[in-house]
Design a protein around this motif. Structure first.
Motif, short mmCIF file in Angstrom:
data_model
loop_
_atom_site.label_atom_id
_atom_site.label_comp_id
_atom_site.label_asym_id
_atom_site.label_seq_id
_atom_site.Cartn_x
_atom_site.Cartn_y
_atom_site.Cartn_z
N LEU A 24 0.69 -1.17 0.06
CA LEU A 24 -0.23 -0.10 0.03
C LEU A 24 0.69 1.11 -0.06
CD1 LEU A 24 -2.87 1.09 0.20
CD2 LEU A 24 -2.68 0.89 2.56
N ALA A 25 2.04 1.19 0.87
CA ALA A 25 2.87 2.40 0.90
C ALA A 25 3.65 2.49 -0.43
CB ALA A 25 3.96 2.15 2.08
N THR A 26 3.86 1.45 -1.33
CA THR A 26 4.49 1.82 -2.68
C THR A 26 3.35 1.97 -3.66
OG1 THR A 26 5.78 -0.46 -2.16
CG2 THR A 26 5.45 0.34 -4.56
N ALA A 27 2.07 1.87 -3.53
CA ALA A 27 1.18 2.06 -4.30
C ALA A 27 0.80 3.78 -4.16
CB ALA A 27 -0.08 1.58 -4.23
N LEU A 28 0.96 4.22 -2.91
CA LEU A 28 0.94 5.72 -2.88
C LEU A 28 2.14 6.64 -2.90
CD1 LEU A 28 -1.35 5.19 0.71
CD2 LEU A 28 -2.22 6.21 -1.48
N GLY A 29 3.30 5.86 -2.87
CA GLY A 29 4.42 6.61 -3.01
C GLY A 29 4.76 7.40 -1.62
N VAL A 30 4.58 6.66 -0.55
CA VAL A 30 4.67 7.33 0.74
C VAL A 30 5.55 6.25 1.64
CG1 VAL A 30 2.93 8.96 0.60
CG2 VAL A 30 2.52 6.64 1.71
N SER A 31 6.12 6.86 2.89
CA SER A 31 6.81 5.73 3.74
C SER A 31 5.83 4.75 4.32
CB SER A 31 7.71 6.55 4.59
OG SER A 31 6.77 7.19 5.65
N ALA A 32 6.38 3.72 4.79
CA ALA A 32 5.69 2.74 5.48
C ALA A 32 4.99 3.33 6.72
CB ALA A 32 6.27 1.33 5.77
N GLU A 33 5.99 4.15 7.32
CA GLU A 33 5.19 4.75 8.79
C GLU A 33 4.40 5.67 8.50
OE1 GLU A 33 4.45 5.54 12.39
OE2 GLU A 33 6.06 4.12 11.74
N THR A 34 4.01 6.30 7.12
CA THR A 34 2.92 7.26 7.06
C THR A 34 1.75 6.43 6.84
OG1 THR A 34 4.25 8.89 5.89
CG2 THR A 34 1.88 8.97 5.31
N VAL A 35 1.74 5.28 6.11
CA VAL A 35 0.71 4.27 5.83
C VAL A 35 0.20 3.89 7.11
CG1 VAL A 35 0.11 2.13 5.01
CG2 VAL A 35 1.25 3.88 3.44
N ARG A 36 1.16 3.47 7.77
CA ARG A 36 1.00 2.83 9.36
C ARG A 36 0.13 3.86 9.93
NH1 ARG A 36 5.50 1.65 10.30
NH2 ARG A 36 5.56 -0.28 9.24
N ARG A 37 0.50 5.10 9.93
CA ARG A 37 -0.21 6.16 10.79
C ARG A 37 -1.86 6.21 10.13
NH1 ARG A 37 4.44 9.24 10.78
NH2 ARG A 37 3.57 10.51 9.09
N ASP A 38 -1.95 6.13 8.81
CA ASP A 38 -3.01 6.52 8.31
C ASP A 38 -4.15 5.37 8.49
OD1 ASP A 38 -2.34 8.78 7.04
OD2 ASP A 38 -1.49 8.09 5.18
N VAL A 39 -3.43 4.05 8.29
CA VAL A 39 -4.20 2.94 8.34
C VAL A 39 -4.67 2.76 9.99
CG1 VAL A 39 -4.02 0.26 8.74
CG2 VAL A 39 -3.22 1.46 6.64
#
Length: 261
Positions: A24-39
């Motif tokens: 999901l982070a790759t698809a969005l082009g953001v860091s894994a930590e950013t995705v983790r916070r969003d999720v």
């Protein structure tokens, strides 16, 4: 929706299904930590569900809370329950696991008499106990706050000593490999139920076909009958036929009337 990126996450999950956080982070082009916070924020808001390092929409990764599932496809579940109740006679013995369709079946059995019922569902036990001369045996164990199910080693040990005419389970998912679920303890209990029955039955509405759960309950070689409201996909129907499973289609009165017209 907390921010614009959350909308993008929902769009990706809708299109691609459940994904690992890294994908999901790759698809969005953001860091894994950013995705983790969003999720984390979206899960707390109930917009997504996190399971085993992946994230998806509720229908992709698991089942919705029990009360909400009782309202989903209620007409189909009621039709399945009614058809199954007609196959159970007064004085019969049956074992039911916790599920919305089995809860509907308990309600359809309220006019039956002298049933012997073994279950881990507090809802089913409350419905059938103390009426019409029924005997109800409730498995002990840790009680789930959502579904009111007793689960764990003590529940399994309790039902192991019973032998019933009808062993009836609900299903979280059904694909060509058989019956699956999203919860380890519920899958273990359902598997044990099937082992205790002379006649082994799966009751499930057609929305569960083609879904793939995380835990295998049983292959079709451990099932005698699948009762549902619509035909399964061809590959699932073929797997059932190869295993000698009887497929029963249970139409609701409204649907039957529409077909007749």
């Amino acid at each position: 929706m907390l921010n614009k990126r959350h909308g993008a996450i929902l769009g990706i999950l809708e299109a691609q299904g459940a994904l690992p956080l890294a994908a999901l982070a790759t698809a969005l082009g953001v860091s894994a930590e950013t995705v983790r916070r969003d999720v984390r924020a979206m899960a707390e808001a109930g917009a997504v569900v996190r399971v085993h390092g992946a994230v998806g929409l509720a229908g992709q990764t698991g089942e919705a809370p029990f009360d909400r599932r009782m309202r989903e496809n209620a007409g189909a579940k009621r039709a399945i329950a009614r058809a199954m109740a007609e196959q159970i006679g007064d004085g019969d013995s049956l074992m039911l696991d916790t599920g919305t369709t089995t809860s509907f079946l308990a309600r359809e059995l309220l006019t039956h008499r002298r049933l012997t019922v073994v279950t881990n569902s507090s809802d089913i036990a409350r419905t059938l106990a103390t009426v019409n001369g029924n005997r109800v045996f409730m498995a002990g164990g840790e009680l789930r706050g959502d579904s009111g199910a007793a689960l764990g080693a003590s529940a399994l040990e309790f039902i192991r000593s019973f032998a019933v005419q009808h062993a009836i389970i609900s299903a979280g998912a059904v694909d060509a490999s058989g019956v699956m679920d999203f919860d380890l303890q519920e899958a273990e209990f359902a598997r044990m139920v099937l082992a205790c029955g002379e006649r082994r039955v799966v009751v499930t509405d057609a929305s569960k076909f083609g879904r793939r759960g995380f835990i295998r309950v049983a292959g079709f070689d451990h099932v005698d009958l699948v009762a549902t409201n619509a035909p399964p996909p061809p590959e699932v129907a073929a797997a059932m036929a190869a295993a000698g499973v009887t497929l029963q289609l249970c139409a609701s009165p409204t649907a039957a009337g529409s077909l007749a017209g």
